[in-house]
Scaffold this active site. Sequence first.
Site, short mmCIF file in Angstrom:
data_model
loop_
_atom_site.label_atom_id
_atom_site.label_comp_id
_atom_site.label_asym_id
_atom_site.label_seq_id
_atom_site.Cartn_x
_atom_site.Cartn_y
_atom_site.Cartn_z
N HIS A 48 1.75 1.58 -13.25
CA HIS A 48 2.62 0.47 -13.64
C HIS A 48 4.07 0.93 -13.49
CE1 HIS A 48 3.86 -3.20 -15.63
NE2 HIS A 48 4.69 -2.47 -16.35
N LEU A 69 -9.02 -7.70 -13.60
CA LEU A 69 -10.45 -7.42 -13.48
C LEU A 69 -11.19 -7.94 -14.71
CD1 LEU A 69 -10.03 -3.83 -12.07
CD2 LEU A 69 -11.12 -5.74 -10.86
N ASN A 124 -4.51 2.79 -13.46
CA ASN A 124 -3.54 1.87 -12.85
C ASN A 124 -2.16 2.51 -12.88
OD1 ASN A 124 -2.53 -0.75 -11.91
ND2 ASN A 124 -1.65 -0.95 -13.96
N GLY A 147 0.77 -1.23 0.00
CA GLY A 147 0.00 0.00 0.00
C GLY A 147 0.80 1.28 0.00
N THR A 148 2.04 1.26 -0.48
CA THR A 148 2.82 2.51 -0.49
C THR A 148 2.23 3.51 -1.48
OG1 THR A 148 4.40 1.74 -2.17
CG2 THR A 148 4.96 1.31 0.15
N ASN A 149 1.63 3.01 -2.56
CA ASN A 149 0.96 3.95 -3.49
C ASN A 149 -0.31 4.51 -2.86
OD1 ASN A 149 2.30 4.16 -6.26
ND2 ASN A 149 2.49 1.99 -5.78
C1 GRF Z 1 4.95 -2.18 -6.55
O1 GRF Z 1 5.76 -3.06 -7.30
C2 GRF Z 1 4.54 -1.05 -7.42
O2 GRF Z 1 5.57 -0.76 -8.36
C3 GRF Z 1 3.34 -1.58 -8.14
O3 GRF Z 1 2.71 -2.45 -7.20
C4 GRF Z 1 3.67 -2.91 -6.24
C5 GRF Z 1 3.22 -2.70 -4.82
O4 GRF Z 1 2.83 -1.38 -4.64
N1 GRF Z 1 2.49 -0.50 -8.55
P1 GRF Z 1 2.18 -0.89 -3.23
O5 GRF Z 1 3.34 -0.64 -2.28
O6 GRF Z 1 1.28 -2.00 -2.72
O7 GRF Z 1 1.45 0.36 -3.56
#
Ligand code: GRF
Length: 199
Positions: free
Chosen positions: A110, A94, A108, A12-14
Amino acid sequence: MLKIAVLVSGGGTNLQAIIDAQNAGGLGDARIELVVSNKDDAYALMRAKEAGIPSKVIRPKDFPDKDLYGAALARELKECGTGLVVLAGFLVVLPPVFIDEFAGKIINIHPSLIPSFCGEGFYGLKVHEAALSRGVKITGATVHFVDKGCDTGPIIMQKAVEVLEGDTPEVLQRRVMEQAEWVILPAAIKKLAEREEIR
Ligand code: GRF
């Protein structure tokens, strides 16, 4: 106001980048109304909880087939008035029934500069492993609309990131996340929130 649902599968960093942008007033009139994970142990759910954002777990394996899963997921999002669906590290493909329900309103992130290193099998570290083995000097991230293909929808925003001597896939992934993904995903949401047709 543009109501956003964020679909997650992992750390979940994004999602955190979107939450932080929202708290800093950087999402325009868009707001995260719901976080949905396909996995009940996704750390992203903790991030939603800490931010006071409602979350749900909707698992494909709880449905007889992908279409019924997609229909249930779409119903859940429609019920909370979702105007934009954001896939943030979401690893489930999906089904068309879901894509049709939210045509032109699913984005999305990527972790490469599409059309490089994308499509079937290109996700997470695999993307960066491919970039390193090809020897590219520049990579980056892409926000794109989701259609019925895999990473084939119209590109919304991209940001380039340098590949450095001695990079490992893990080091490169982190740089792409920090310098590109976490920047362009909130920026793309803000940009879309300004468009009338996205509501
Ligand atoms: C990461 O590899 C990111 O590049 C891709 O999804 C993976 C996990 O992202 N978008 P997140 O930390 O769960 O957001």
